[in-house]
Design a protein around this motif. Structure first.
Motif, mmCIF file in Angstrom:
data_model
loop_
_atom_site.group_PDB
_atom_site.id
_atom_site.type_symbol
_atom_site.label_atom_id
_atom_site.label_comp_id
_atom_site.label_asym_id
_atom_site.label_seq_id
_atom_site.Cartn_x
_atom_site.Cartn_y
_atom_site.Cartn_z
ATOM 1 N N THR A 159 2.651 1.631 -3.367
ATOM 2 C CA THR A 159 1.692 1.970 -4.426
ATOM 3 C C THR A 159 1.312 3.443 -4.354
ATOM 4 O O THR A 159 1.298 4.153 -5.382
ATOM 5 C CB THR A 159 0.435 1.097 -4.309
ATOM 6 O OG1 THR A 159 0.798 -0.277 -4.487
ATOM 7 C CG2 THR A 159 -0.600 1.477 -5.364
ATOM 8 N N GLN A 160 1.004 3.924 -3.152
ATOM 9 C CA GLN A 160 0.617 5.327 -2.996
ATOM 10 C C GLN A 160 1.767 6.264 -3.372
ATOM 11 O O GLN A 160 1.570 7.260 -4.076
ATOM 12 C CB GLN A 160 0.157 5.585 -1.560
ATOM 13 C CG GLN A 160 -1.157 4.896 -1.207
ATOM 14 C CD GLN A 160 -1.534 5.072 0.253
ATOM 15 O OE1 GLN A 160 -0.737 5.552 1.059
ATOM 16 N NE2 GLN A 160 -2.765 4.690 0.598
ATOM 17 N N ALA A 161 2.978 5.953 -2.888
ATOM 18 C CA ALA A 161 4.130 6.836 -3.145
ATOM 19 C C ALA A 161 4.467 6.882 -4.636
ATOM 20 O O ALA A 161 4.718 7.959 -5.209
ATOM 21 C CB ALA A 161 5.336 6.363 -2.340
ATOM 22 N N THR B 282 2.476 6.124 -7.192
ATOM 23 C CA THR B 282 1.370 6.721 -7.940
ATOM 24 C C THR B 282 1.430 8.242 -7.857
ATOM 25 O O THR B 282 1.256 8.941 -8.869
ATOM 26 C CB THR B 282 0.022 6.208 -7.398
ATOM 27 O OG1 THR B 282 -0.024 4.779 -7.533
ATOM 28 C CG2 THR B 282 -1.135 6.815 -8.180
ATOM 29 N N ARG B 283 1.714 8.754 -6.639
ATOM 30 C CA ARG B 283 1.845 10.206 -6.487
ATOM 31 C C ARG B 283 3.001 10.749 -7.325
ATOM 32 O O ARG B 283 2.975 11.887 -7.781
ATOM 33 C CB ARG B 283 2.054 10.566 -5.016
ATOM 34 C CG ARG B 283 0.797 10.497 -4.171
ATOM 35 C CD ARG B 283 0.979 11.230 -2.844
ATOM 36 N NE ARG B 283 2.076 10.672 -2.064
ATOM 37 C CZ ARG B 283 1.924 9.710 -1.148
ATOM 38 N NH1 ARG B 283 0.713 9.207 -0.921
ATOM 39 N NH2 ARG B 283 2.955 9.269 -0.473
ATOM 40 N N ALA B 284 4.030 9.919 -7.518
ATOM 41 C CA ALA B 284 5.196 10.357 -8.303
ATOM 42 C C ALA B 284 4.940 10.289 -9.810
ATOM 43 O O ALA B 284 5.804 10.691 -10.594
ATOM 44 C CB ALA B 284 6.413 9.509 -7.944
ATOM 45 N N GLY B 285 3.778 9.746 -10.212
ATOM 46 C CA GLY B 285 3.439 9.714 -11.633
ATOM 47 C C GLY B 285 3.527 8.350 -12.284
ATOM 48 O O GLY B 285 3.365 8.235 -13.516
ATOM 49 N N CYS B 286 3.787 7.301 -11.499
ATOM 50 C CA CYS B 286 3.925 5.954 -12.068
ATOM 51 C C CYS B 286 2.589 5.212 -12.055
ATOM 52 O O CYS B 286 1.683 5.523 -11.292
ATOM 53 C CB CYS B 286 4.943 5.142 -11.262
ATOM 54 S SG CYS B 286 6.627 5.750 -11.378
ATOM 55 N N ARG B 287 2.498 4.211 -12.914
ATOM 56 C CA ARG B 287 1.405 3.243 -12.856
ATOM 57 C C ARG B 287 1.933 2.035 -12.089
ATOM 58 O O ARG B 287 3.086 1.628 -12.284
ATOM 59 C CB ARG B 287 0.968 2.846 -14.274
ATOM 60 C CG ARG B 287 0.386 4.012 -15.065
ATOM 61 C CD ARG B 287 0.284 3.726 -16.545
ATOM 62 N NE ARG B 287 1.601 3.537 -17.164
ATOM 63 C CZ ARG B 287 2.429 4.541 -17.479
ATOM 64 N NH1 ARG B 287 2.086 5.796 -17.221
ATOM 65 N NH2 ARG B 287 3.588 4.295 -18.047
ATOM 66 N N THR C 177 0.831 -1.214 0.000
ATOM 67 C CA THR C 177 0.000 0.000 0.000
ATOM 68 C C THR C 177 0.860 1.256 0.000
ATOM 69 O O THR C 177 0.633 2.199 -0.775
ATOM 70 C CB THR C 177 -0.929 0.000 1.222
ATOM 71 O OG1 THR C 177 -1.770 -1.156 1.186
ATOM 72 C CG2 THR C 177 -1.798 1.257 1.248
#
Length: 484
Positions: free
Chosen positions: A19-21, A23-28, A16
């Protein structure tokens, strides 16, 4: 940061957070608790980066890297693991993982490594990498080379990078930090482990011993323990040995040189104890081992490891109570890991129950520190002309580290331990006496201003006997006056 990241970790919280970190950085992000699912995604061509744990319910993350690289040579893999041992670091390096990070990892550090991996993905035209070597099956699980602390993880990564490099290694550190264990790991975990291992100490550094070590370690490793403690002639022999191995016809089978030294080898060079030309031949790569006080968080994991090892060697099974663990964690440990192991082995024998209590730990820690002998009161001091009694002699030879006899016994035991299951070379009695005799004669000569007659009288031996010993030991005598 741009790209698709595949995460495999059986810890839902870690999945979790990552995934959050990311996603916030722009990754899938695709996250799973299964290596089987990870492998399926890789085979389908998904992902630009893999982040995987090592110990998973359906396998080992490092063991999957060869299959990932075979299917997707351009896919970088970052390994994260709570198995913070030197073997994990070495295996991750051998598998050519992009990075290895121990748990608990620093999230900004992992994000930085992920960004680097995504930015440096190899081009499709890059050549295929060499085959991955298989997992190490000969690594000694009893080696206490574990460490969560950043200083130890940095050490592990350094060792992994130079493990099979054709360079001499100098291992620096305080007494008791595990230099000898690390020196052996450079052999036992390397590609040279199938060849011989020879150990040289100042007690067996004669010309014949050096030649035997070279022959025994052909294609393997020679470990030189504290070369600064070798006499000048022995240091010269070591230089000759290294030069012969580097330029001789058999250099393809020359053993690797791994040496251990104190925390400050430059001070040994500056003081003249270690020849500078020998130092530079040994210090191809210098590895510094941190003292235990610099990695306090490792004390309790090390303690559990050492108690389990003691139980495996036949001592009673013990564990630490919470209060006992707290006392252990705040102890200074001037003797480092060796002191910790001695303490725990004693507690394994003397504790009254399966759990070591705070009172038992406190008593053992108090016994661990031997108080420095107090000076004799002036009113009770013996006259200068009197023969000192046994009590006076015992107090003179007692130090903060124990009696002279205790220290000699400890050094001798360590010397035997260095040879593992083998015995030291024959002639040990004469070699040990020679090692003790040299400093005794040198100190006595210094105390008597180089006057051999007075020195012989002080030692209680014949003057001709003293002269012969000085000649045999190649001790230079300088006569000097005392300044009034």
């Amino acid at each position: 940061m741009d790209g698709t990241v595949l995460i495999a970790d059986d810890d839902r919280t870690i999945r979790t957070v990552l995934t959050q970190a990311l996603t916030r950085a722009g990754c899938r992000v695709h996250a799973t608790g299964s290596l089987t699912q990870l492998s399926k995604w890789v085979e389908e061509g998904r992902g630009d980066l893999v982040i995987t744990d090592v110990m998973m319910p359906d396998g080992n993350g490092i063991d999957r890297i060869p299959a990932i690289r075979e299917a997707r040579p351009d896919l970088p893999v970052i390994v994260i693991s709570a198995q913070n041992t030197i073997v994990t670091a070495i295996r991750a390096n051998e598998a050519e993982a992009f990075e290895y990070l121990p748990k608990p990892f620093d999230l900004p550090d992992l994000m930085s490594k992920a960004n680097q991996a995504l930015s440096r993905r190899p081009r499709k035209s890059d050549p295929m990498p060499d085959p991955i070597p298989g997992p190490r099956e000969t690594a000694d699980p009893e080696m206490p080379l574990i460490g969560h602390a950043p200083a130890m993880q940095s050490l592990f990564r350094m060792i992994a990078r130079v493990l099979n490099a054709d360079l001499p290694v100098l291992i620096a550190g305080e007494p008791g930090v595990g230099k000898s264990t690390i020196a052996r790991s450079f052999h036992d975990l390397s590609d040279r482990r199938g060849s011989g291992l020879a150990i040289l100490t100042s007690a067996d550094a004669g010309e014949d011993a050096v030649m035997r070590a070279s022959e025994k370690a052909r294609g393997g490793t020679i470990v030189i323990e504290n070369p600064a403690g070798f006499d000048p002639a022995a240091q010269a022999r070591l230089i000759g040995l290294i030069e012969a191995m580097e330029s001789g016809p058999d250099r393809a089978q020359a053993p690797r040189i791994v040496a251990t030294t104190g925390a400050d080898p430059h001070a040994d060079v500056a003081s003249g104890r270690l020849r500078s030309d020998l130092y530079y031949r040994l210090a191809g790569v210098t590895v510094s081992v941190p003292p235990l006080r610099a990695r306090v968080d490792d004390i309790l994991p090390l303690a559990s490891h050492l108690l389990a090892r003691a139980a495996g060697q036949g001592l009673p099974e013990r564990s630490l109570g919470d209060d006992a663990a707290s006392l252990l964690r705040v102890h200074a440990f001037p003797g480092n890991v060796r002191e910790l192991e001695n303490l725990l082995r004693r507690l394994a024998l003397t504790a009254s129950g399966a759990t070591i209590t705070a009172s038992e730990m406190r008593e053992a820690l108090n016994q661990q520190t031997v108080p420095r002998a107090a000076p004799l009161p002036v009113s009770h001091a013996a006259p200068a002309s009197a023969e000192p009694g046994p009590g006076v002699v015992a107090s003179v030879f007692s130090t903060a580290a124990g009696s002279l006899s205790d220290n000699v016994e400890a050094h001798l035991q360590r010397y035997f331990d260095l040879h593992g299951d083998s015995l030291p070379p024959p002639g040990l009695y004469d070699r040990i006496l020679r090692e003790i005799e040299r400093p005794l004669l040198q100190v006595a000569l210094d105390a008597t201003g180089g006057n051999q007659l007075r020195c012989a009288d002080l030692l209680g031996i014949n003057r001709n006997t003293l002269r012969k010993k000085l000649t045999d030991l190649n001790i230079e005598v300088t006569r000097r006056r005392k300044l009034m």
